[in-house]
Design an enzyme around this catalytic site. Structure first.
Site, short mmCIF file in Angstrom:
data_model
loop_
_atom_site.label_atom_id
_atom_site.label_comp_id
_atom_site.label_asym_id
_atom_site.label_seq_id
_atom_site.Cartn_x
_atom_site.Cartn_y
_atom_site.Cartn_z
N ASP A 80 0.66 -1.25 -0.09
CA ASP A 80 0.01 -0.01 0.14
C ASP A 80 0.88 1.25 0.07
OD1 ASP A 80 -2.29 -1.53 0.19
OD2 ASP A 80 -2.69 -1.66 2.32
N TYR A 146 6.44 -9.83 6.90
CA TYR A 146 6.47 -8.37 7.07
C TYR A 146 6.98 -7.97 8.70
CZ TYR A 146 3.57 -7.23 3.08
OH TYR A 146 3.31 -7.07 1.62
#
EC number: 5.4.99.12
Length: 316
Positions: A80, A146
């Site tokens: 994003d 992540y």
């Protein structure tokens, strides 16, 4: 630096028409970027004639300029706006003839150096290698990892780390945060945590989710989360992080996260942690001789879930 205006790339060599490309070779690109100034990974159509800066757009433009061929990248995981990467992976199919031009001379390392001169400092192609047979950056992946970096210190993030460190306004109990994270490990429907996409499954397998106090004298009350899963839905990681922090801050009860796993739609009570704290750290792949089989399994699973989501009475 804008790849489209770089004089060193030159415009002297003609482009290679797609129909005359000849033998194609698949290249693997290992990529890092600071996502602060990017509108995410995926190339977007310009709005009102203004080019939207994305990681994919910048890289494809630079590669197309150097290779004299319209390069299209397939990425392991779209990020994003504001999200960073140190271990992003992508692939592209290019003519072998493009790699044999004088500026590249068949050496992928030379391509890395050429790109370093073209790209702005907030994005880097770390390595370029000829991909093994069957490699697909997206579908061959076994897992994505992540990391999320966040501080609860009153002064906020250290100025030198402000671009990759989120600030959480409440103090947290790290044990409670970890207990919530542990609840989320395993194969679950994460619909409550995901921004919905048409015909997309929200079932994911979270392999691990750990939190660690990484405070130093310069950076007190600093915490880092590491989460690995087979794949992630849109906004899923930031929603998971925020939910754990809300439990750790006492804003939600200890069993709240467990209840969210029973919900089959996005919960309005879940907020998103700031994008700046999130970094795609690693993408893992199987052994070379298992790449093609993994891609087939993953692709079939995705297609099956999309078919199921269209079926009458489907929750997806």
């Amino acid at each position: 630096m804008n790849a489209g205006t770089d004089a060193s790339a030159g415009g002297q060599e003609p482009g290679l028409p797609s129909e005359q490309a000849g033998e194609m070779v698949r290249l693997r690109f290992d990529i890092a970027y600071d996502g602060t100034e990017f509108h995410g990974w995926a190339r977007q159509k310009p709005a009102d004639g203004q080019e939207i800066r994305t990681v994919q757009g910048v890289l494809e433009d630079a590669l197309s300029l150097v290779l004299r061929y319209p390069v299209e990248l397939t990425v392991a995981g779209r990020t994003d706006a504001g999200v960073h990467a140190t271990g992003q992976v992508a692939h592209a199919d290019v003519p072998r003839a493009s790699l044999e031009r004088r500026s590249i001379e068949g050496d992928a390392g030379r391509l890395v150096r050429r790109l370093a001169k073209l790209l702005d400092p907030d994005v880097r192609v770390l390595r370029v290698t000829e991909a093994p047979e069957g490699f697909d950056a997206r579908f061959s992946a076994l897992s994505r990892t992540y990391r999320y970096r966040v501080t609860t210190a009153e002064p906020g993030a250290l100025p030198l780390r402000v671009r990759d460190t989120a600030v959480w306004p409440k103090k947290v109990d790290l044990d409670a945060v970890q207990q919530a994270a542990t609840t989320l490990v395993g194969l679950h429907d994460f619909a409550a945590f995901c921004k919905p996409r048409p015909h997309a499954t929200t079932i994911r397998d979270v392999h691990s989710f750990t939190w660690e106090d990484v405070s130093t004298d310069e950076e007190p009350e600093l915490f880092e989360a590491t989460i690995t899963a087979d794949a992630f839905c849109w906004h899923m990681v930031r929603a998971l992080v925020a939910s754990c922090l809300d439990v750790g801050a006492g804003q939600q009860p200890a069993d709240w996260v467990q209840g969210l796993l029973l919900i089959d739609a996005r919960s309005p009570h879940i907020r998103l942690a700031p994008a700046r704290g999130l970094t795609l750290a690693r993408v893992d792949y199987p052994a070379d001789d298992e790449l093609a089989a993994r891609a087939v399994v993953t692709r079939d699973r995705r297609e099956a879930s999309e078919v199921a989501s269209r079926a009458p009475g489907s929750d997806n």
